[in-house]
Design a protein around this motif. Sequence first.
Motif, PDB file in Angstrom:
ATOM      1  N   THR A 168       0.650  -1.375  -0.035  1.00 13.22           N
ATOM      2  CA  THR A 168       0.073   0.022   0.079  1.00 13.22           C
ATOM      3  C   THR A 168       1.000   1.157   0.028  1.00 13.22           C
ATOM      4  O   THR A 168       1.938   1.166   0.224  1.00 13.22           O
ATOM      5  N   GLY A 169       0.442   2.363  -0.641  1.00 12.10           N
ATOM      6  CA  GLY A 169       1.126   3.466  -0.546  1.00 12.10           C
ATOM      7  C   GLY A 169       1.638   4.034  -1.782  1.00 12.10           C
ATOM      8  O   GLY A 169       1.233   3.494  -2.899  1.00 12.10           O
ATOM      9  N   ALA A 170       2.536   4.700  -1.954  1.00 12.44           N
ATOM     10  CA  ALA A 170       2.930   5.423  -3.303  1.00 12.44           C
ATOM     11  C   ALA A 170       4.054   4.425  -3.882  1.00 12.44           C
ATOM     12  O   ALA A 170       4.225   4.339  -5.017  1.00 12.44           O
ATOM     13  N   GLY A 171       4.388   3.396  -3.274  1.00 10.10           N
ATOM     14  CA  GLY A 171       5.294   2.364  -4.389  1.00 10.10           C
ATOM     15  C   GLY A 171       5.295   1.139  -3.343  1.00 10.10           C
ATOM     16  O   GLY A 171       4.644   0.988  -2.170  1.00 10.10           O
ATOM     17  N   THR A 172       5.875   0.005  -3.934  1.00  8.12           N
ATOM     18  CA  THR A 172       6.018  -1.108  -3.242  1.00  8.12           C
ATOM     19  C   THR A 172       7.387  -1.715  -3.235  1.00  8.12           C
ATOM     20  O   THR A 172       8.216  -1.050  -4.192  1.00  8.12           O
ATOM     21  N   GLY A 173       7.832  -2.571  -2.354  1.00  9.97           N
ATOM     22  CA  GLY A 173       9.076  -2.893  -2.229  1.00  9.97           C
ATOM     23  C   GLY A 173       9.354  -4.120  -1.547  1.00  9.97           C
ATOM     24  O   GLY A 173       8.276  -4.763  -0.810  1.00  9.97           O
ATOM     25  N   THR A 174      10.424  -4.799  -1.592  1.00 12.00           N
ATOM     26  CA  THR A 174      10.657  -6.162  -0.849  1.00 12.00           C
ATOM     27  C   THR A 174      11.886  -6.074   0.180  1.00 12.00           C
ATOM     28  O   THR A 174      12.753  -5.554  -0.332  1.00 12.00           O
ATOM     29  N   GLY A 175      11.913  -6.848   1.070  1.00 14.68           N
ATOM     30  CA  GLY A 175      12.909  -6.950   1.861  1.00 14.68           C
ATOM     31  C   GLY A 175      12.854  -6.085   3.220  1.00 14.68           C
ATOM     32  O   GLY A 175      11.734  -5.599   3.794  1.00 14.68           O
ATOM     33  N   ALA A 176      13.885  -5.847   3.957  1.00 17.09           N
ATOM     34  CA  ALA A 176      14.323  -5.212   5.240  1.00 17.09           C
ATOM     35  C   ALA A 176      14.774  -3.895   5.011  1.00 17.09           C
ATOM     36  O   ALA A 176      15.991  -3.740   4.666  1.00 17.09           O
ATOM     37  N   GLY A 177      13.906  -2.704   4.906  1.00 12.86           N
ATOM     38  CA  GLY A 177      14.337  -1.488   4.757  1.00 12.86           C
ATOM     39  C   GLY A 177      14.387  -1.250   3.134  1.00 12.86           C
ATOM     40  O   GLY A 177      15.214  -0.098   2.914  1.00 12.86           O
ATOM     41  N   ARG A 178      13.791  -2.105   2.517  1.00  9.93           N
ATOM     42  CA  ARG A 178      13.767  -1.535   1.038  1.00  9.93           C
ATOM     43  C   ARG A 178      12.376  -1.330   0.383  1.00  9.93           C
ATOM     44  O   ARG A 178      12.157  -1.285  -0.642  1.00  9.93           O
ATOM     45  N   ALA A 179      11.579  -0.990   1.451  1.00  7.57           N
ATOM     46  CA  ALA A 179      10.096  -0.666   0.880  1.00  7.57           C
ATOM     47  C   ALA A 179      10.093   0.843   0.832  1.00  7.57           C
ATOM     48  O   ALA A 179      10.530   1.631   1.599  1.00  7.57           O
ATOM     49  N   SER A 180       8.928   1.202   0.045  1.00  7.38           N
ATOM     50  CA  SER A 180       8.831   2.846  -0.025  1.00  7.38           C
ATOM     51  C   SER A 180       7.063   2.708   0.184  1.00  7.38           C
ATOM     52  O   SER A 180       6.437   1.919  -0.184  1.00  7.38           O
ATOM     53  N   GLY A 181       6.879   4.238   0.257  1.00  2.65           N
ATOM     54  CA  GLY A 181       5.413   4.453   0.257  1.00  2.65           C
ATOM     55  C   GLY A 181       4.885   4.503   1.624  1.00  2.65           C
ATOM     56  O   GLY A 181       3.620   4.920   1.977  1.00  2.65           O
ATOM     57  N   ILE A 182       5.782   4.186   2.645  1.00  6.28           N
ATOM     58  CA  ILE A 182       4.980   4.195   3.982  1.00  6.28           C
ATOM     59  C   ILE A 182       5.924   5.302   4.858  1.00  6.28           C
ATOM     60  O   ILE A 182       5.619   5.312   6.128  1.00  6.28           O
ATOM     61  N   GLY A 183       7.106   5.619   4.546  1.00 10.66           N
ATOM     62  CA  GLY A 183       7.875   6.275   5.443  1.00 10.66           C
ATOM     63  C   GLY A 183       8.986   5.817   5.883  1.00 10.66           C
ATOM     64  O   GLY A 183       8.777   4.363   6.241  1.00 10.66           O
ATOM     65  N   ARG A 184      10.113   6.577   6.131  1.00 16.63           N
ATOM     66  CA  ARG A 184      11.301   6.003   6.729  1.00 16.63           C
ATOM     67  C   ARG A 184      10.918   5.453   8.148  1.00 16.63           C
ATOM     68  O   ARG A 184      11.551   4.387   8.734  1.00 16.63           O
ATOM     69  N   ASP A 185      10.200   6.019   9.065  1.00 20.18           N
ATOM     70  CA  ASP A 185       9.990   5.563  10.212  1.00 20.18           C
ATOM     71  C   ASP A 185       9.131   4.078  10.384  1.00 20.18           C
ATOM     72  O   ASP A 185       9.665   3.293  11.114  1.00 20.18           O
ATOM     73  N   ALA A 186       8.552   4.044   9.287  1.00 16.46           N
ATOM     74  CA  ALA A 186       7.674   2.771   9.269  1.00 16.46           C
ATOM     75  C   ALA A 186       8.730   1.811   8.921  1.00 16.46           C
ATOM     76  O   ALA A 186       8.685   0.703   9.382  1.00 16.46           O
ATOM     77  N   GLU A 187       9.458   2.109   8.088  1.00 19.04           N
ATOM     78  CA  GLU A 187      10.518   1.050   7.334  1.00 19.04           C
ATOM     79  C   GLU A 187      11.341   0.574   8.341  1.00 19.04           C
ATOM     80  O   GLU A 187      11.785  -0.580   8.737  1.00 19.04           O
ATOM     81  N   ALA A 188      12.040   1.715   9.287  1.00 18.17           N
ATOM     82  CA  ALA A 188      12.739   1.410  10.192  1.00 18.17           C
ATOM     83  C   ALA A 188      12.087   0.363  11.207  1.00 18.17           C
ATOM     84  O   ALA A 188      12.684  -0.434  11.932  1.00 18.17           O
TER      85      ALA A 188
END
Length: 404
Positions: free
Chosen positions: A352-372
């Motif tokens: 969901t969000g502006a983009g999609t990604g796979t892995g640990a720390g390689r997703a986009s669209g949810i913000g850096r805080d969420a990724e961390a």
Amino acid sequence: MGDAVRYIGGDERRARLGLRHRLAPASRAGTPEEVADALVALHGSDPAAVYLAVGARLTDAAGTVAETDRALYGDRTLVRMHGMRHTVFAFPAGLTAVVHASTGLAVAARERASLVKDMAKAGAPDAVWLKETEESALAALGRLGQATASELAEAEPRLRERFVYAAGKPYEGVHTVGTRLLRVLGVEGKVVRGRPLGSWTSSQFRWALAPEHPELPPAEAQSELLRRWLAACGPATEADLKWWTGWRVTDVRRALAAIGARAVSLDEGTGYVLADDADPVTGPQEPWAALLPALDPTAMGWQGRDWYLDPDLRPALFDYSGNIGPTVWWNGRIVGGWAQRPDGEIVWRILTGAGTGTGAGRASGIGRDAEAAITAEAERLTAWLGTTRVTPRFRTPVEKELTG
């Protein structure tokens, strides 16, 4: 507040979820018993899901396996048994009488009648023979303590009796009395799932006699189960309650009236909370992330899920039977899925969000805080899983893609 019907929006529902389901870090639990009590029941049809659901909510996840083993098989403070919707759950031991009387009795009567009918159609022994076999098997299980179906059949050979089910139909099959009878006894609350064969991820298990419990009036038990569930999951609609319990709508309405549930307004229509639970609830002080397993009781808690799950994500996260797979959560919403690869790496994908990604720390669209935060949860899960490999019993499209 008077008697006015209060509106509870999605933000507050997600705040309640984070706190009451022990998902926000500040509200995490100290023991598996605290987790089960907070959630009422942990889905147990996939044995690993119980441990994963507990580990996601413990303050110290390193002790997940040892502590859950203790609760299930040492202290027996958690019991794996049939419950709502004819599904296996892990319940707090003190709730077994409530579950049995509120949901098990009606299902058990149908299951036994079906077994006797199927055996009669196949020319197998009658109900009197079945009752004698049952009593002998239960006595043997009492002597053995715990036993697999095969071990129990060694002690009571009549359990090996075979009969043809649905003769002449496309789904014709051969059943053993033991397999069907143990299922009936499980629904009747006479036997429960015991220690598995092998590790905690194994789906092969032993049977044990159910812990003794009082026989409660069904209506009283239904009121108590509904009270506990609303404390954990309220507000909820009548449709949510009917789906989760598997009861008739008349039973749901009677139980709501018996506990004096209060009506509130939800985006979906009328919902209900406990009479003393209508005041506003503020959310966790800090944002939170979680990696929850397939069939997690939070993800499967309500029939109406749009307030925490974008309908567009359903095809990727559910199997063809409607079972939800492993999910990634951010601040009370499902935002993606995760999986464990054969080498042990935990990988996740944001859907969901502006983009999609796979892995640990390689997703986009949810913000850096969420990724961390999601990365930290993946590392926490990796640490306590160690060398164990977990594959969900019910596999979903995104989980298969991530492990592929």
